[in-house]
Design a protein around this motif. Structure first.
Motif, PDB file in Angstrom:
ATOM      1  N   TRP A   1       5.663  -3.841  -6.714  1.00 54.78           N
ATOM      2  CA  TRP A   1       4.272  -4.305  -6.721  1.00 54.78           C
ATOM      3  C   TRP A   1       4.171  -5.711  -7.309  1.00 54.78           C
ATOM      4  N   LEU A   2       4.778  -5.900  -8.451  1.00 56.64           N
ATOM      5  CA  LEU A   2       4.672  -7.196  -9.131  1.00 56.64           C
ATOM      6  C   LEU A   2       5.370  -8.307  -8.354  1.00 56.64           C
ATOM      7  N   LEU A   3       6.515  -8.007  -7.758  1.00 52.33           N
ATOM      8  CA  LEU A   3       7.229  -9.030  -6.997  1.00 52.33           C
ATOM      9  C   LEU A   3       6.417  -9.500  -5.794  1.00 52.33           C
ATOM     10  N   THR A   4       5.850  -8.550  -5.053  1.00 54.67           N
ATOM     11  CA  THR A   4       5.031  -8.944  -3.903  1.00 54.67           C
ATOM     12  C   THR A   4       3.766  -9.659  -4.353  1.00 54.67           C
ATOM     13  N   ASP A   5       3.223  -9.231  -5.475  1.00 55.03           N
ATOM     14  CA  ASP A   5       2.011  -9.855  -6.016  1.00 55.03           C
ATOM     15  C   ASP A   5       2.267 -11.316  -6.389  1.00 55.03           C
ATOM     16  N   ILE A   6       3.332 -11.539  -7.118  1.00 56.32           N
ATOM     17  CA  ILE A   6       3.646 -12.903  -7.571  1.00 56.32           C
ATOM     18  C   ILE A   6       3.947 -13.812  -6.387  1.00 56.32           C
ATOM     19  N   TYR A   7       4.688 -13.283  -5.438  1.00 56.65           N
ATOM     20  CA  TYR A   7       5.083 -14.106  -4.290  1.00 56.65           C
ATOM     21  C   TYR A   7       3.880 -14.466  -3.417  1.00 56.65           C
ATOM     22  N   PHE A   8       3.032 -13.486  -3.137  1.00 55.78           N
ATOM     23  CA  PHE A   8       1.861 -13.746  -2.298  1.00 55.78           C
ATOM     24  C   PHE A   8       0.891 -14.696  -2.987  1.00 55.78           C
TER      25      PHE A   8
ATOM     26  N   ARG B   1      -0.057  -7.682   1.919  1.00 63.56           N
ATOM     27  CA  ARG B   1       0.809  -8.659   1.261  1.00 63.56           C
ATOM     28  C   ARG B   1       2.250  -8.504   1.722  1.00 63.56           C
ATOM     29  N   LEU B   2       2.704  -7.252   1.753  1.00 58.55           N
ATOM     30  CA  LEU B   2       4.102  -6.994   2.077  1.00 58.55           C
ATOM     31  C   LEU B   2       4.466  -7.507   3.473  1.00 58.55           C
ATOM     32  N   PHE B   3       3.609  -7.233   4.452  1.00 57.68           N
ATOM     33  CA  PHE B   3       3.929  -7.590   5.825  1.00 57.68           C
ATOM     34  C   PHE B   3       3.652  -9.050   6.154  1.00 57.68           C
TER      35      PHE B   3
END
Length: 393
Positions: free
Chosen positions: A12-19, A78-80
């Motif tokens: 969750w945090l990795l996708t959040d930070i990246y997006f 976010r993921l996709f």
């Protein structure tokens, strides 16, 4: 849930930070930045709360359902959309890391917005977005009288999750519109208790098939996932559930077989109780169910869990021409475009949705009529399967 929480939180945090890199590229507005972080804080707090609250009450179940919906609405888009940013970063490696291009961030956010609305549709309307899926199968030893014989399969009704009379009726009308010769139901009539079907008995009893309606039990039908006041109460519930199958006009097959007769010829329909790998109970007994079946008969098996096919059915001494299963729901989440099919459930089940063939034996895994947990379906729409049997000359 508690054991998986650290991994879920990290992803969750990795996708959040990246997006968030795309968001910062498009706007420096502190209000938008704070709102973005606030949403994540609320969701993560909800995830933590679920670990420490009782999950048996209605309030807790409502909280879990709402949290799952909001997590999907934020996480999946976010993921996709992140591969767009990743592709840009790969090119930036060879360009001394210039500033992010605004158009790339715009594309990322636009793609996330599109996926957001797809997820929103799945959560709000997807639970009753029934699709008819058709397959025609050819068999050289199919009795001639059954050439063109049609089978409608339902699976995983999960009546305890239903709330919309009109939504459910839409699916049942679609079943009757197929005018199939038989209707087969491959288990999970309820979530836990037979009483969950009381409201729906009149509607389901109107399903029609010229040569009968047949069913088996799924893992949720035994009452194994709820706390009972006594073992006697649990057994009474199972007795009542078996009666409900009769109340809606289905012949429940409990490790047994029946003949379906047409114009002086017959095929054999076999039904086993639930049998599953990975910790699921193995009540099913194919040996018992197939006992006495004549050599050379054309055999169709109903078995709730598709793992039974690989583990038992394929190697059985009786030739099982066609097996119908369900159980996976296609995880109620995935992508199906043209011939491309993907869902996270594929990493758990080798056969998880649609038609499979091995050594002239077929398995059809139904994506399910109902829903459980997530009160919706995203990409993996509820299914009415229609299989037509043809004689190969």
């Amino acid at each position: 849930m508690a054991k998986r929480f650290p991994l879920i939180l990290i992803i969750w945090l990795l996708t959040d930070i990246y997006f968030f890199q795309a968001v910062k590229t498009l706007t420096a507005n502190p209000i938008i930045h704070v709102a973005y972080r606030l949403i994540d804080f609320v969701l993560i707090a909800g995830m933590v709360a679920i670990i420490f609250v009782r999950r048996s009450g209605k309030t807790a179940q409502l909280l879990i359902t709402m949290l799952m919906a909001f997590m999907l609405l934020t996480f999946v888009p976010r993921l996709f959309s992140l591969p767009v940013l990743l592709a840009e970063d790969i090119t930036r490696l060879f360009r001394d890391f210039p500033q992010r291009a605004i158009w790339v961030s715009e594309l990322t956010v636009a793609l996330a917005a599109v996926i957001f609305f797809v997820v929103l549709f799945g959560i709000t309307r997807g639970r009753h977005f029934y699709r008819v899926r058709r397959e025609t199968l050819y068999f050289p030893d199919l009795p001639e009288a059954f050439d063109g014989f049609s089978v409608t399969q339902l699976s995983d009704i999960h009546s305890g999750s239903f709330t919309s009379d009109s939504g459910v009726q839409k699916g049942l009308d679609l079943v009757n519109a197929q005018a199939s010769d038989v209707i087969l139901f491959t288990g999970d009539l309820v979530n836990n208790k037979a009483s969950e079907m009381d409201r729906w008995i009149p509607a389901f009893s109107k399903l029609q098939a010229a040569y009968g309606k047949f069913s088996v039990l799924g893992n949720h039908d035994y009452g194994d996932y709820v706390r009972w006041e006594s073992e006697t109460a649990k057994q009474h519930n199972l007795v009542r559930l078996k009666q409900v199958h009769g109340d809606i006009g289905f012949k429940l097959l409990l490790n047994e077989s029946v003949s379906v007769n047409k114009d002086g010829q017959s095929i054999t329909l076999i039904g086993v109780e639930n049998w599953g790998k990975g910790g699921f109970h193995k009540y099913g007994d194919l040996e018992k169910a197939a006992n006495g079946i004549a050599d050379g008969s054309f055999n169709i098996l109903m078995s709730h869990d598709p793992s039974h096919w690989d583990a038992v059915t394929l190697g059985h001494h009786k030739h099982i021409h066609l097996t119908f299963a369900g159980h996976t729901h296609g995880m109620q989440f995935g992508i199906e475009l043209f011939k491309f099919k993907w869902s996270p459930i594929k990493y758990v089940y080798k056969q998880w949705a649609g038609l499979y063939e091995q050594a002239g034996k077929y398995l059809y895994v139904n994506r399910g009529f109902g829903f459980l947990g997530l009160k919706g379906r995203i990409g993996m729409w509820p299914e009415v399967a229609v299989i037509t049997l043809k004689k190969a000359y």
